[in-house]
Design a protein around this motif. Structure first.
Motif, PDB file in Angstrom:
ATOM      1  N   LYS A 133       0.824  -1.208   0.000  1.00 50.43           N
ATOM      2  CA  LYS A 133       0.000   0.000   0.000  1.00 50.43           C
ATOM      3  C   LYS A 133       0.860   1.260   0.000  1.00 50.43           C
ATOM      4  CE  LYS A 133      -1.975  -1.143   3.926  1.00 50.43           C
ATOM      5  NZ  LYS A 133      -1.163  -2.297   4.308  1.00 50.43           N
ATOM      6  N   THR A 134       1.863   1.276   0.879  1.00 52.75           N
ATOM      7  CA  THR A 134       2.740   2.444   0.943  1.00 52.75           C
ATOM      8  C   THR A 134       3.519   2.603  -0.359  1.00 52.75           C
ATOM      9  OG1 THR A 134       2.962   2.219   3.336  1.00 52.75           O
ATOM     10  CG2 THR A 134       4.661   3.481   2.210  1.00 52.75           C
ATOM     11  N   THR A 135       4.017   1.500  -0.871  1.00 55.82           N
ATOM     12  CA  THR A 135       4.754   1.524  -2.130  1.00 55.82           C
ATOM     13  C   THR A 135       3.890   2.111  -3.240  1.00 55.82           C
ATOM     14  OG1 THR A 135       5.896  -0.466  -1.397  1.00 55.82           O
ATOM     15  CG2 THR A 135       6.081   0.099  -3.731  1.00 55.82           C
ATOM     16  N   LEU A 188      -2.917   9.746   1.532  1.00 55.83           N
ATOM     17  CA  LEU A 188      -2.792   9.616   2.990  1.00 55.83           C
ATOM     18  C   LEU A 188      -2.391   8.189   3.320  1.00 55.83           C
ATOM     19  CD1 LEU A 188      -5.818  11.266   2.408  1.00 55.83           C
ATOM     20  CD2 LEU A 188      -5.131  12.039   4.665  1.00 55.83           C
ATOM     21  N   ASP A 189      -1.274   8.046   4.019  1.00 56.22           N
ATOM     22  CA  ASP A 189      -0.762   6.713   4.344  1.00 56.22           C
ATOM     23  C   ASP A 189      -1.016   6.403   5.814  1.00 56.22           C
ATOM     24  OD1 ASP A 189       0.494   4.333   4.419  1.00 56.22           O
ATOM     25  OD2 ASP A 189       2.509   5.074   3.961  1.00 56.22           O
ATOM     26  N   GLU A 190      -2.075   5.674   6.100  1.00 55.18           N
ATOM     27  CA  GLU A 190      -2.457   5.345   7.482  1.00 55.18           C
ATOM     28  C   GLU A 190      -2.316   6.569   8.386  1.00 55.18           C
ATOM     29  OE1 GLU A 190      -0.485   1.806   8.805  1.00 55.18           O
ATOM     30  OE2 GLU A 190      -0.933   0.728   6.968  1.00 55.18           O
ATOM     31  N   PRO A 191      -3.006   7.651   8.045  1.00 61.27           N
ATOM     32  CA  PRO A 191      -2.745   8.924   8.734  1.00 61.27           C
ATOM     33  C   PRO A 191      -3.209   8.919  10.184  1.00 61.27           C
ATOM     34  CG  PRO A 191      -4.655   9.141   7.335  1.00 61.27           C
ATOM     35  CD  PRO A 191      -4.096   7.776   7.055  1.00 61.27           C
TER      36      PRO A 191
HETATM   37 MG   LIG Z   1       2.622   1.004   4.898  1.00 63.09          MG
END
Ligand SMILES: [Mg+2]
Ligand SMILES: Nc1ncnc2c1ncn2[C@@H]1O[C@H](COP(=O)(O)OP(=O)(O)O)[C@@H](O)[C@H]1O
Lengths: 256, 279
Positions: free
Chosen positions: A47-49, A176-179
């Protein structure tokens, strides 16, 4: 999925490699404008990638490269002629850990506008007030804008980070990455409220480790697993009658 | 027999405590000794007049000026070069065999005795470039001598800046250069200042490298191509040639006070800077 307007972001066969390891294995997805796309999946799913491919922040990591196509308004962002700096001003990002820069609240917010050459004090003041209000932080900090951003609480810092992204005048997409992963419930709900309002102006992609949050906020949801996008559809459908058994297992909390 | 933890604890406190005490005592003794012998000779007249009769009488004004100008010149040359190098190594290049070799080279350079730098400066600047004994030859030589320290401390300070701050800056549309200017350097500044202070301290105290390159003229320097004598060199010559023990100690006292003042000013500046940013 039938869409009235062409997609804001079109992704075709996106593959991302960390050295030899393939972290994203051919993702194709059309992301419409003015809605929240939720991305869920266990940790290590990519997901982050995926998010960092969209603003080319992955470029900063050695030994990492992307294949395939990502079109923003029909223009390939990996084209050699693409201006990465301009791209990042259009595609803002909020990280999992709130990172206030070691400067005042005010300077944090005007970081982007200053880079874009805004000098006028009245203009910057306006930007600060508008952005902090949109991030639901204004009332808490309006009397201490000169205080260091590092002295805010985690939840306030994350909203400061949101304001800092919103301050960019070129902004079109918010990643937004797991904000909310480390935040208190009040800050979390403030950020969620902000997103539902902000989607009228921006295209929002929200990665979350909290499936309930995706169910609350996202219009559409994609489920990632081990570098693949298993399923993508209306949030309601993903959470009630998903096509894939793995999606069902994940949203009902049977693994992940 | 096992020693009880209580006793080892007490023993550790005693040993470490006496080590600290001994260290501090030696330092205090050196300072008190030199100041005690030298301070009586330090008068306004001593600071503000030219030496007479090779330094047997009169003051130290030209050497005071030399001691200020030479380190300043060295820093002015070494700071941009050193900080530039460390920014390049940390921000603009990946860690490769090449950067490791460069770093190893700088570390080796830092360990070379200063007289070697003096000899190099003499052969290269004084004779080779025909610059003669002068402020500029001395400044360049000292700059080369303190460069490794400045590069190393700056590099460490730059590496200590969290990567997440750089990522945030990039994600807001900053270029690498803008990120260096707005995030990296301001936050590395205290470390860089420490390096500069170490460099100034070394330059003020340096004798061997200076005597070979800046010479030892007792006249007031008017241009960068005039020979100067620093207080360290003055002290060395006064003591070595038995010209005047009394004047030598007075010079040493001024030297010690100058170094202390440089450090105090640096700490003051740094604390004000840190306090301003943390507000
Ligand atoms: Mg991540
Ligand atoms: N900097 C990196 N170097 C090497 N591999 C990485 C790096 N970052 C992520 N990966 C790999 O990429 C895969 C996806 O990671 P990530 O995108 O962080 O997943 P998620 O955000 O869904 O938890 C993981 O297998 C991880 O090991």
């Amino acid at each position: 999925m039938i869409q009235a307007s062409p997609a804001k972001i079109t992704i075709r066969a996106l593959r991302v490699f960390h050295g030899q390891e393939e972290s994203l294995r051919g993702i194709s997805l059309d992301i419409p404008a003015n809605q929240v796309l939720g991305i869920i999946g266990p940790s290590g799913a990519g997901k982050t990638t995926f998010l960092r491919a969209l603003n080319r922040l992955n470029d900063l990591v050695p030994d990492m490269h992307a294949e395939g196509q990502i079109l923003l308004d029909g223009k390939d962002i990996y084209h050699p002629a693409c201006d990465v700096v301009a791209l990042r001003k259009r595609v803002g990002m909020l990280f999992a850990l709130p990172v206030a820069l070691p400067m005042s609240i005010y300077e944090n917010v005007v970081y982007g506008p200053r880079l874009s050459g805004v000098r006028k004090k009245t203009h910057l003041d306006e930007v600060v007030e508008r952005s902090l209000k949109a991030a639901f932080l204004w009332d808490e900090v309006k009397d201490r804008l000169r205080m260091s951003g590092l002295r805010l609480s985690g939840g306030q810092q994350q909203r400061l980070c949101l304001a800092r992204v919103l301050a960019m005048e070129e902004l079109e997409v918010i990643l937004l990455d797991e904000p909310c992963s480390g935040l208190d419930p009040i800050s979390t709900s403030k950020i969620e409220d902000a997103l539902t309002i902000l989607k009228e102006r921006y295209t929002i992609i929200l990665v979350t480790n909290n499936t309930k949050q995706a169910a609350r906020v996202a219009d559409e949801t994609a489920f990632f697993l081990m570098g693949d996008m298993v399923e993508y559809g209306l949030t309601e459908k993903i959470f009630t009658v998903p096509d894939d058994k793995r999606t069902n297992d994940y949203v009902t909390g049977r693994f992940g | 027999m096992r020693i009880s933890p209580k006793i080892t604890q007490a023993l550790a406190v005693l040993l470490l405590g006496s080590a600290t005490f001994f260290t501090v005592m030696v330092l205090v003794f050196v300072i008190v000794f030199v100041l005690g012998k030298g301070l009586p000779g330090v008068t306004w007249e001593f600071l503000s007049t030219n030496p007479r009769d090779m330094g047997r009488a009169g003051g130290i004004l030209p050497t005071l000026v030399g001691t200020i100008l030479l380190p300043l010149l060295a820093i002015a040359i070494a700071l941009p070069l050193g900080v530039g190098t460390s920014v390049y190594l940390t921000e603009y290049t990946r860690e490769t065999r090449m950067t490791r070799a460069l770093r190893f080279g700088t570390d080796c350079l830092a360990g070379i005795p200063s007289i070697i730098f003096g000899l190099f400066g003499f052969i290269f600047f004084v004779v080779g470039l025909n610059m003669g004994w002068c402020l500029l030859s001395g400044g360049l030589t000292l700059a080369i001598m303190i460069l490794p320290t400045i590069i190393r401390t700056s590099e460490e300070a730059i590496r200590a800046v969290p990567n997440s701050w750089r990522e945030v800056s990039f994600s807001l549309g900053a270029t690498r250069w803008e990120t260096v200017l707005k995030v990296v350097l301001p936050n590395a500044l205290p470390g860089i200042v420490t390096g500069v202070m170490l460099g100034i301290g070394r330059s003020i105290g340096e004798t061997a490298a200076v005597i070979f390159t800046a010479g030892s003229a007792l006249r007031m320097p008017i241009s960068a191509f005039d020979s100067v004598r620093t207080m360290s060199v003055h002290f060395y010559i006064l003591a070595r040639e038995g010209i005047s023990t009394e004047k030598a100690y007075a010079t040493a006292a001024v030297l010690i006070i100058s170094v202390l003042m440089v450090n105090l000013i640096a700490y003051g500046m740094m604390h004000r800077f840190i306090a301003r940013r943390a507000r």
